[in-house]
Scaffold this active site. Structure first.
Site, mmCIF file in Angstrom:
data_model
loop_
_atom_site.group_PDB
_atom_site.id
_atom_site.type_symbol
_atom_site.label_atom_id
_atom_site.label_comp_id
_atom_site.label_asym_id
_atom_site.label_seq_id
_atom_site.Cartn_x
_atom_site.Cartn_y
_atom_site.Cartn_z
ATOM 1 N N ASP A 13 -0.473 -4.295 -3.373
ATOM 2 C CA ASP A 13 -1.236 -3.223 -3.851
ATOM 3 C C ASP A 13 -2.008 -2.433 -2.623
ATOM 4 O OD1 ASP A 13 -0.650 -3.815 -6.419
ATOM 5 O OD2 ASP A 13 -2.531 -5.189 -6.656
ATOM 6 N N LYS A 16 1.762 1.264 -1.264
ATOM 7 C CA LYS A 16 2.914 1.516 -0.851
ATOM 8 C C LYS A 16 3.415 2.777 -1.376
ATOM 9 C CE LYS A 16 3.931 -2.903 -2.054
ATOM 10 N NZ LYS A 16 2.471 -3.146 -2.283
ATOM 11 N N GLY A 40 3.537 -2.651 -9.083
ATOM 12 C CA GLY A 40 3.065 -1.315 -9.921
ATOM 13 C C GLY A 40 2.640 -0.450 -8.716
ATOM 14 N N HIS A 41 3.386 0.537 -8.458
ATOM 15 C CA HIS A 41 3.422 1.401 -7.318
ATOM 16 C C HIS A 41 2.931 2.821 -7.843
ATOM 17 C CE1 HIS A 41 6.288 -0.951 -4.654
ATOM 18 N NE2 HIS A 41 5.396 -1.818 -5.002
ATOM 19 N N GLN A 223 5.047 -6.206 -3.472
ATOM 20 C CA GLN A 223 4.117 -7.154 -3.065
ATOM 21 C C GLN A 223 3.604 -6.898 -1.807
ATOM 22 O OE1 GLN A 223 7.218 -8.395 -5.011
ATOM 23 N NE2 GLN A 223 6.006 -7.533 -6.424
ATOM 24 N N THR A 238 4.800 -14.667 -4.801
ATOM 25 C CA THR A 238 5.882 -14.436 -5.626
ATOM 26 C C THR A 238 7.217 -15.304 -5.195
ATOM 27 O OG1 THR A 238 6.938 -12.589 -6.673
ATOM 28 C CG2 THR A 238 6.496 -12.224 -4.252
HETATM 29 P P1 GDP Z 1 1.130 -0.384 -4.187
HETATM 30 O O1 GDP Z 1 1.312 -1.502 -5.070
HETATM 31 O O2 GDP Z 1 0.962 -0.895 -2.900
HETATM 32 O O3 GDP Z 1 1.864 0.996 -4.445
HETATM 33 O O4 GDP Z 1 -0.235 -0.027 -4.662
HETATM 34 P P2 GDP Z 1 -0.893 0.178 -5.993
HETATM 35 O O5 GDP Z 1 -0.609 1.532 -6.522
HETATM 36 O O6 GDP Z 1 -0.806 -1.025 -7.032
HETATM 37 O O7 GDP Z 1 -2.558 0.148 -5.555
HETATM 38 C C1 GDP Z 1 -3.168 1.187 -4.795
HETATM 39 C C2 GDP Z 1 -4.122 2.140 -5.590
HETATM 40 O O8 GDP Z 1 -4.941 2.706 -4.701
HETATM 41 C C3 GDP Z 1 -3.741 3.122 -6.555
HETATM 42 O O9 GDP Z 1 -4.446 3.262 -7.608
HETATM 43 C C4 GDP Z 1 -3.709 4.429 -5.644
HETATM 44 O O10 GDP Z 1 -3.715 5.727 -6.316
HETATM 45 C C5 GDP Z 1 -4.824 4.078 -4.979
HETATM 46 N N1 GDP Z 1 -4.893 4.532 -3.362
HETATM 47 C C6 GDP Z 1 -3.820 4.733 -2.488
HETATM 48 N N2 GDP Z 1 -4.361 5.123 -1.443
HETATM 49 C C7 GDP Z 1 -5.430 5.437 -1.524
HETATM 50 C C8 GDP Z 1 -6.549 5.941 -0.432
HETATM 51 O O11 GDP Z 1 -6.552 6.014 0.312
HETATM 52 N N3 GDP Z 1 -7.851 6.067 -1.074
HETATM 53 C C9 GDP Z 1 -8.313 5.495 -2.427
HETATM 54 N N4 GDP Z 1 -9.459 5.785 -2.778
HETATM 55 N N5 GDP Z 1 -7.357 5.324 -3.354
HETATM 56 C C10 GDP Z 1 -6.088 5.080 -2.865
HETATM 57 P P1 IMO Z 2 2.746 -4.592 -5.876
HETATM 58 O O1 IMO Z 2 4.071 -4.225 -5.375
HETATM 59 C C1 IMO Z 2 -0.123 -7.523 -6.322
HETATM 60 C C2 IMO Z 2 0.956 -11.353 -7.555
HETATM 61 C C3 IMO Z 2 0.519 -11.963 -8.744
HETATM 62 C C4 IMO Z 2 0.566 -13.521 -8.770
HETATM 63 C C5 IMO Z 2 1.598 -13.680 -7.667
HETATM 64 C C6 IMO Z 2 3.022 -14.205 -8.550
HETATM 65 O O2 IMO Z 2 2.263 -3.528 -6.886
HETATM 66 O O3 IMO Z 2 1.942 -4.602 -4.591
HETATM 67 P P2 IMO Z 2 4.731 -13.028 -9.839
HETATM 68 O O4 IMO Z 2 4.473 -12.150 -11.175
HETATM 69 O O5 IMO Z 2 5.444 -12.294 -8.833
HETATM 70 O O6 IMO Z 2 5.017 -14.244 -10.338
HETATM 71 O O7 IMO Z 2 3.032 -13.168 -9.379
HETATM 72 O O8 IMO Z 2 1.844 -12.339 -7.053
HETATM 73 N N1 IMO Z 2 1.950 -10.120 -7.499
HETATM 74 C C7 IMO Z 2 1.166 -9.091 -7.168
HETATM 75 N N2 IMO Z 2 -0.004 -8.698 -6.702
HETATM 76 N N3 IMO Z 2 0.600 -6.587 -6.315
HETATM 77 C C8 IMO Z 2 1.882 -6.745 -6.561
HETATM 78 O O9 IMO Z 2 2.812 -5.891 -6.336
HETATM 79 C C9 IMO Z 2 1.917 -8.232 -7.164
HETATM 80 N N4 IMO Z 2 3.276 -8.563 -7.586
HETATM 81 C C10 IMO Z 2 2.949 -9.891 -7.923
HETATM 82 O O10 IMO Z 2 -0.677 -11.635 -9.179
HETATM 83 O O11 IMO Z 2 -0.697 -13.650 -8.032
HETATM 84 MG MG MG Z 3 0.596 -2.349 -6.902
#
Ligand code: GDP
Ligand code: IMO
Ligand code: MG
Length: 423
Positions: A13, A16, A40-41, A223, A238
Site C-alpha cells: 500500500d 504503487k 488493491g492499487h 504487496q 504473503t
Molecule cells: P498500492 O497498493 O501500493 O497501490 O497503494 P494503495 O492504493 O493500497 O494505497 C495508497 C493510498 O494512498 C491510496 O488511497 C492512494 O490514493 C493514496 N495515495 C497515494 N499517494 C498519495 C500521496 O502522496 N498522498 C496522499 N495523501 N495519498 C496518497
Molecule cells: P498491495 O498490492 C498490504 C497482507 C495481508 C496479510 C498478509 C497475507 O495493495 O500493496 P494474503 O491475502 O496475501 O494471504 O495476506 O499480507 N497483504 C497486503 N497488505 N497491501 C497488499 O497489497 C497486501 N496483500 C496482502 O494483510 O497481512
Molecule cells: Mg494496496
C-alpha cells in the site's frame, strides 16, 4: 529494450498503483508479475478514484498494453468483476489486456481453505485478505494447481474435480468449518467462460519478442518487500516473491534485461494484517496519521496500523531489490503533526544493530529514533520542489544520506497530478 521494475519497499500500500499510472506514458507494456486480488492499487485522476486488484495499473492509457504475467494468481470472479466495472468507462479495455496461460487459478475451494486455515490459527492468524492466495500458491509449488491454459483443454472439468476432491479432504480436517460449494461454483464457472473469451497468451515469448523489437516494459509489483515469502516478516507475509527477483520468475524475463528499479515507500510506515511492526505508533499521532492518510485497506477496508519511517527495514529492502531510484509517497500526511521520528537502528537483545534481525519480534526489538523537525505547510498544493519547506528538504536529505539512493519523485496527494519530479 529494457524492463523497469516498480515495487513496494514496506508492507504494501505504498502507492504503487498511482505511480504506475503516472509512469505508464513512458512505456509500451505494463505487466503484473505476482500476487493476485489481495492487492488493491488505487489510482485517482479527473476527480475519480479507481481500485485495481489483478489488472495492471496502466490500463487507463489507451495506447499501452497490459499483461497479467505467469506469476499472478487469478480469481476469475474478481477478475470479471473488475473488468465489468472498467468496461463501463473504457469500452475497448479488452483490446489492451493479455493474460498469461501460465498464471494460476484461484478456485472457490482455495478461498475456503484460506478461511479455514486462518480461523484455525486463532490469535496467530496472518491477517490474510482471505482471497485464497496462500492455498493457491501452495498448490502451485505442490504441483497440483490449475492454470489459465488448462481452461482451454478438453479435460478441464476433470482436472478441476480432481483438485476439488483434494481440497474437500483438506477441508474435512477443519472441524466445525462449514461451507456450501454448490453456491459458489456456478458464478465461478460463468467467470471461467468469460476468461476463456479473453486474450490468453504465452506471455514469456510475448515479452521476449517485444523486448527484441525495442519496446519498453514496466513491471508492477504487488504487496511490498516486507511481505515477501522469503525476505519478509515470515510467517506474517504473503505467498509470493514480491521483490525484484519475482519479476524474473513472474514474467520469464532475464535478470540482465532489468534496468531501473523504482522503490516506492511512504514517508512513514503502515501495515495491514498481523505481524511485527517495530516502529508502530499506539498513540494519537498514529491515529492522526491514519486519519489524515485515509489509511484503510483498498481491498478489505481494514484500518492500517501506522508508525514512523523505519530506515534499517528500508535499507534492507533497497539491497534486496537493487533499487536505483526511490519514490517517496504521502509526506503531505505528516504536515502539521510536529516533530517527526525516524528509526535509524534497533536495540536488540541489549545490542545496537542497524539491520533486520532473523527474529523480527516486537517485544525483542526497540527502535532507536532520531527526532527531526516537521513542517506545517500543505504539501498537497505544491507543484514543484522549489516550493518545499526547508524542514521537508532536510527530511528528504536525511533519508537519502542514510540509504544512499536518490529520491527522484515525491508524491504529495492521491491524484495523478500531485506528483513532483526532483532534479
Ligand atoms: P498500492 O497498493 O501500493 O497501490 O497503494 P494503495 O492504493 O493500497 O494505497 C495508497 C493510498 O494512498 C491510496 O488511497 C492512494 O490514493 C493514496 N495515495 C497515494 N499517494 C498519495 C500521496 O502522496 N498522498 C496522499 N495523501 N495519498 C496518497
Ligand atoms: P498491495 O498490492 C498490504 C497482507 C495481508 C496479510 C498478509 C497475507 O495493495 O500493496 P494474503 O491475502 O496475501 O494471504 O495476506 O499480507 N497483504 C497486503 N497488505 N497491501 C497488499 O497489497 C497486501 N496483500 C496482502 O494483510 O497481512
Ligand atoms: Mg494496496
Amino acid at each position: 529494450m529494457a524492463v523497469d521494475v516498480l515495487l513496494g519497499l514496506q508492507w504494501g500500500d505504498e502507492g504503487k498503483g498511482k505511480i504506475v499510472d503516472v509512469l505508464t506514458k513512458e512505456y509500451d507494456i505494463i505487466a503484473r508479475f505476482q500476487g493476485g486480488p489481495n492487492a488493491g492499487h488505487t489510482l485517482e485522476f479527473e476527480g475519480k478514484k479507481h481500485v485495481l486488484h489483478t489488472i495492471p495499473s496502466g490500463v487507463f492509457h489507451r495506447d499501452v498494453l497490459n499483461v497479467v504475467g505467469n506469476g499472478v494468481v487469478i480469481d476469475p470472479v474478481i477478475f470479471k468483476g473488475e473488468l465489468d466495472k472498467l468496461i463501463a468507462q473504457e469500452p475497448d479495455v479488452l483490446k489492451r489486456l493479455k493474460i498469461s496461460r501460465k498464471a494460476h487459478l484461484i478456485l472457490p475451494t482455495h478461498r475456503l481453505l484460506d478461511a479455514a486455515s486462518e480461523s484455525a490459527k486463532g490469535k496467530k492468524k496472518i491477517g490474510s485478505t482471505l482471497k485464497g492466495i496462500g492455498p493457491t500458491y501452495m498448490d502451485k509449488t505442490g504441483r497440483n494447481g490449475l492454470r489459465v491454459g488448462d481452461i482451454q483443454l478438453d479435460n478441464f472439468l476433470e482436472l478441476y474435480d480432481q483438485l476439488v476432491t483434494k481440497h474437500k479432504q483438506l477441508l474435512s480436517g477443519y472441524a466445525g468449518f462449514e461451507y456450501n460449494l454448490d453456491e459458489l461454483e456456478p458464478t465461478w464457472f460463468a467467470a471461467i467462460e468469460y476468461l476463456r473469451s479473453l486474450d490468453i497468451i504465452d506471455s514469456e515469448p510475448y515479452f521476449h519478442t517485444n523486448l527484441a523489437a525495442g519496446k519498453t516494459i514496466l513491471a508492477e509489483g504487488a504487496q511490498g518487500t516486507l511481505l515477501d515469502i522469503d525476505f519478509g516478516s515470515y510467517p506474517f507475509v504473503t505467498s509470493s516473491n514480491t521483490t525484484c527477483a519475482g519479476a524474473c520468475t513472474g514474467m520469464g524475463i532475464a535478470p540482465n534485461t532489468i534496468k531501473n528499479v523504482y522503490g516506492i515507500f511512504k514517508a512513514y510506515c503502515t501495515r495491514v494484517g498481523s505481524g511485527p511492526f517495530p516502529t508502530e505508533l499506539f498513540d494519537t499521532t498514529g491515529e492522526t496519521i491514519q486519519a489524515n492518510g485515509r489509511e484503510f485497506g483498498a481491498t478489505t477496508g481494514r484500518p492500517r496500523r501506522c508508525g514512523w519511517l523505519d530506515l534499517p527495514a528500508l535499507k534492507y529492502a533497497i539491497n534486496i531489490n537493487g533499487v536505483t531510484e526511490l519514490m517517496m509517497m504521502k509526506a503531505d500526511v505528516l504536515s502539521g503533526i510536529g516533530n517527526l521520528k525516524i528509526c535509524t537502528a534497533y536495540k536488540y537483545n541489549g545490542e545496537i544493530i542497524d539491520h533486520l534481525p532473523y527474529k523480527l519480534q516486537d517485544d525483542l526489538i526497540e527502535p532507536i529514533f532520531t527526532e527531526v523537525p516537521g513542517w506545517d505547510e500543505d504539501l498537497m498544493q505544491m507543484t514543484s520542489e522549489d516550493e518545499f519547506p526547508e524542514t521537508f528538504n532536510s527530511y528528504i536529505a536525511f533519508i537519502e544520506k542514510e540509504v544512499g539512493v536518490p529520491i527522484t519523485l515525491v508524491s504529495v496527494g492521491p491524484d495523478r497530478a500531485q506528483t513532483i519530479l526532483r532534479k
